[in-house]
Design an enzyme around this catalytic site. Structure first.
Site, PDB file in Angstrom:
ATOM      1  N   ASP A   1       2.640   7.964  20.742  1.00 24.77           N
ATOM      2  CA  ASP A   1       1.971   8.559  19.586  1.00 24.77           C
ATOM      3  C   ASP A   1       1.084   9.700  20.068  1.00 24.77           C
ATOM      4  OD1 ASP A   1       1.475   7.200  16.507  1.00 24.77           O
ATOM      5  OD2 ASP A   1       0.199   8.869  17.129  1.00 24.77           O
TER       6      ASP A   1
ATOM      7  N   PHE B   1      13.656  -0.436   5.765  1.00 26.20           N
ATOM      8  CA  PHE B   1      13.390  -0.977   4.422  1.00 26.20           C
ATOM      9  C   PHE B   1      12.238  -1.971   4.402  1.00 26.20           C
ATOM     10  CE2 PHE B   1      17.855   0.269   4.599  1.00 26.20           C
ATOM     11  CZ  PHE B   1      17.935   1.112   3.501  1.00 26.20           C
TER      12      PHE B   1
ATOM     13  N   GLU C   1       5.325  -3.294   3.465  1.00 21.79           N
ATOM     14  CA  GLU C   1       4.028  -3.629   4.035  1.00 21.79           C
ATOM     15  C   GLU C   1       3.588  -4.966   3.448  1.00 21.79           C
ATOM     16  OE1 GLU C   1       1.365  -0.322   3.535  1.00 21.79           O
ATOM     17  OE2 GLU C   1       2.822   1.059   4.385  1.00 21.79           O
TER      18      GLU C   1
ATOM     19  N   LYS D   1      18.457   5.305   1.572  1.00 17.47           N
ATOM     20  CA  LYS D   1      17.014   4.992   1.622  1.00 17.47           C
ATOM     21  C   LYS D   1      16.295   5.521   0.368  1.00 17.47           C
ATOM     22  CE  LYS D   1      12.949   3.959   2.784  1.00 17.47           C
ATOM     23  NZ  LYS D   1      12.417   2.611   2.754  1.00 17.47           N
TER      24      LYS D   1
ATOM     25  N   ASN E   1      14.559   3.268  -2.918  1.00 19.15           N
ATOM     26  CA  ASN E   1      13.167   3.371  -3.396  1.00 19.15           C
ATOM     27  C   ASN E   1      13.090   3.933  -4.814  1.00 19.15           C
ATOM     28  OD1 ASN E   1      12.076   2.171  -1.230  1.00 19.15           O
ATOM     29  ND2 ASN E   1      11.163   3.995  -0.326  1.00 19.15           N
TER      30      ASN E   1
ATOM     31  N   LEU F   1      10.125  -5.811 -12.025  1.00 24.37           N
ATOM     32  CA  LEU F   1      10.086  -5.606 -13.477  1.00 24.37           C
ATOM     33  C   LEU F   1       8.669  -5.819 -13.998  1.00 24.37           C
ATOM     34  CD1 LEU F   1      13.392  -7.369 -14.681  1.00 24.37           C
ATOM     35  CD2 LEU F   1      12.973  -4.928 -14.360  1.00 24.37           C
TER      36      LEU F   1
ATOM     37  N   ALA G   1       5.237  -4.731 -15.357  1.00 23.36           N
ATOM     38  CA  ALA G   1       4.416  -3.620 -15.866  1.00 23.36           C
ATOM     39  C   ALA G   1       3.030  -3.764 -15.238  1.00 23.36           C
ATOM     40  CB  ALA G   1       4.326  -3.708 -17.383  1.00 23.36           C
TER      41      ALA G   1
ATOM     42  N   CYS H   1       5.293   5.160   0.202  1.00 25.21           N
ATOM     43  CA  CYS H   1       6.733   5.413   0.102  1.00 25.21           C
ATOM     44  C   CYS H   1       7.213   5.812  -1.291  1.00 25.21           C
ATOM     45  CB  CYS H   1       7.505   4.193   0.590  1.00 25.21           C
ATOM     46  SG  CYS H   1       7.293   3.939   2.353  1.00 25.21           S
TER      47      CYS H   1
ATOM     48  N   ARG I   1      -2.844   4.490   0.395  1.00 29.34           N
ATOM     49  CA  ARG I   1      -2.185   5.769   0.093  1.00 29.34           C
ATOM     50  C   ARG I   1      -1.572   5.713  -1.309  1.00 29.34           C
ATOM     51  NH1 ARG I   1       1.147   6.583   5.676  1.00 29.34           N
ATOM     52  NH2 ARG I   1       1.184   4.313   5.615  1.00 29.34           N
TER      53      ARG I   1
END
Ligand SMILES: NC(=O)c1ccc[n+]([C@@H]2O[C@H](COP(=O)([O-])OP(=O)(O)OC[C@H]3O[C@@H](n4cnc5c(N)ncnc54)[C@H](O)[C@@H]3O)[C@@H](O)[C@H]2O)c1
Length: 433
Positions: free
Chosen positions: A30, A152, A155, A207, A211, A253, A255, A263, A330
């Site tokens: 990194d 895929f 978190e 991918k 999403n 599903l 709400a 992502c 995020r």
């Protein structure tokens, strides 16, 4: 196998640690010196259940290393993964500068045949760009293959998702790369989950399509939620009723206050941007994002309808992370609401089991508590933004005693409206009468 992974973020750390757990030698590279030095001291930069124990075990076994140096890891390894960030640009398209910078570094240091694996989420055509960047930077001509292997993991359950994946998608255009990738993942395929080998471009699209489809389901339910409220129906009943259809299924599903995270928002926008780049219609994907943005921004209306003017009112927030079991904020709905509440001069107090330190970096002067009851003291409204388990069965009597006004806006529909109202609260949720 000897593996180098560029990027020690969520994906790189989890992937690298899991590969080392499976017996491979892994070096995580990194550019963030502090992150690497912390990792070498055993300080883990993210909260992910089970991760720190697994990192420690593999570091102790000398199978997992962290460094800022890229030359030696590139030269020593057979497989090089790119797992750096792919943030959105202002126009929604994907910023590939981190990915291409890694490709350049690989090109400069390559010393024999390697397989370079795109694990970052990247728009279709990126593998070709990575190939060109590596070729351009090479001082001597070496053979190499580029593979697309999108990730895929979710978190909060990332290790389980990696170790027992629904599927592993690998886009390849060489027999050798296919053989090596098959070998790499063979220990996971024993769980009878399929490895799907496909062409590189299809893998890249899979991918984004995954999403965008999941985001679409959430926006679909959020679009129906106001109708349920208007006519006195219940969106949770609707979700149950349609989810039992085998062709639809029950997941994604719910709400609520809209999707967030690192992502869905960026990937939906990136897919729309790619469609536009090819002069194709992106209407449906644009709508998914627009509905979501509207959903996040309209939470404040519910709070208004409970407490009226917000200036000087105390609003307690339960949950700041974009979803439970992560400290990731995020694109979290909480960030939108906090901005609006500050603008309307409300007094904010908050609690989240993991995400406070991250929010503090953006809003240092908000009031944060280390337990869920302190922020509620004297508040005019309690707002639930993340469905952490500990919020599901609080001590309601204690809450009633602590709160100045007994208002609850449940942005995640975790309580039953009648039960809560019977307890003496004024209660609003999403898509329920
Ligand atoms: N977070 C998720 O849940 C998730 C899931 C699936 C896919 N993805 C995708 O995986 C990719 C990485 O996401 P993330 O959440 O792990 O990102 P992140 O921001 O957590 O981590 C990225 C890391 O890359 C490092 N980096 C940047 N440039 C580098 C370079 N040149 N060399 C070495 N390291 C460098 C950064 O310092 C940072 O530590 C993105 O494309 C994302 O869309 C993320």
């Amino acid at each position: 196998m000897k593996i180098t992974i560029f990027g020690a973020g969520y994906v790189g750390l989890v992937t690298g640690t899991c590969f080392s757990e499976l017996g491979n030698d892994v070096v995580l590279v990194d550019i963030d010196e502090k992150r690497v030095s912390n990792l070498n001291k055993g300080i883990i930069p993210i909260y992910e259940p089970g991760l720190s124990e697994m990192i420690k075990r593999n570091v102790d076994e000398k199978r997992l290393f962290f460094t800022t140096d890229s030359k030696k890891p590139i030269q020593d390894s057979d497989l090089i993964f790119i797992a750096v960030g792919t943030p959105p640009k202002d126009d929604g398209s994907t910023d590939l500068s981190y990915v291409l910078s890694v490709a350049k570094t690989i090109g400069k240091n390559i010393n024999r045949y390697k397989i370079i694996v795109d694990k970052s989420t990247v728009p279709v055509g990126t593998a070709e760009k990575v190939r060109n960047e590596i070729k351009k930077s090479m001082t001597k001509d070496y053979e190499f293959d580029v593979v697309s292997n999108p990730e895929f993991l979710k978190e909060g359950s990332a290790i389980q998702d990696f170790m027992v994946p629904d599927r592993i998608v690998v886009g390849v255009n060489s027999e050798n790369a296919k053989k090596v990738m098959n070998e790499l993942y063979s220990s996971l395929a024993r769980t009878h989950k399929p490895i799907i080998f496909t062409d590189i471009k299809s893998a890249e699209i899979i991918k984004y399509a995954s999403n965008a489809m999941l985001a679409c389901r959430i926006s679909f339910m959020n679009q129906l939620a106001p109708l349920c409220e208007k006519v006195g129906a219940d969106i949770k009943e609707v979700a149950k009723g349609i989810g039992l259809d085998d062709r639809i299924g029950p997941r994604f599903l719910q709400a609520g206050v809209g999707y967030g995270g690192s992502c869905f928002p960026k990937d939906v926008q990136s897919l729309a941007s790619t469609l536009k780049e090819y002069n194709l219609n992106s209407e449906l994907i644009d709508a998914v994002e627009n509905v979501n943005q509207h959903q996040k921004e309209s939470m404040i209306d519910k709070i208004h309808s409970l407490v009226g003017e917000l200036s000087g009112k105390k609003i307690a927030l339960w949950g700041l992370a974009f979803k439970p079991k992560t400290d990731d904020i995020r694109e979290a709905p909480s960030m939108v609401l906090i901005g609006q509440l500050i603008k309307e001069k409300a007094i904010i107090s908050s609690f989240d089991p993991e995400a406070i330190e991250n929010v503090k970096k953006i809003y240092p002067s908000l009031k944060y508590s280390d337990n869920m009851y302190d922020p509620v003291k004297d508040c005019d409204c309690l707002v639930i933004l993340t469905e952490w388990d500990e919020f599901r069965s609080p001590d309601f009597e204690k809450l009633k005693k602590l709160m100045k006004q007994k208002n609850i806006f449940d942005g995640r529909n975790i309580y039953h409206p009648k039960t809560i109202r019977d307890k003496g609260f004024k209660y609003l949720s999403v898509g329920r009468k």
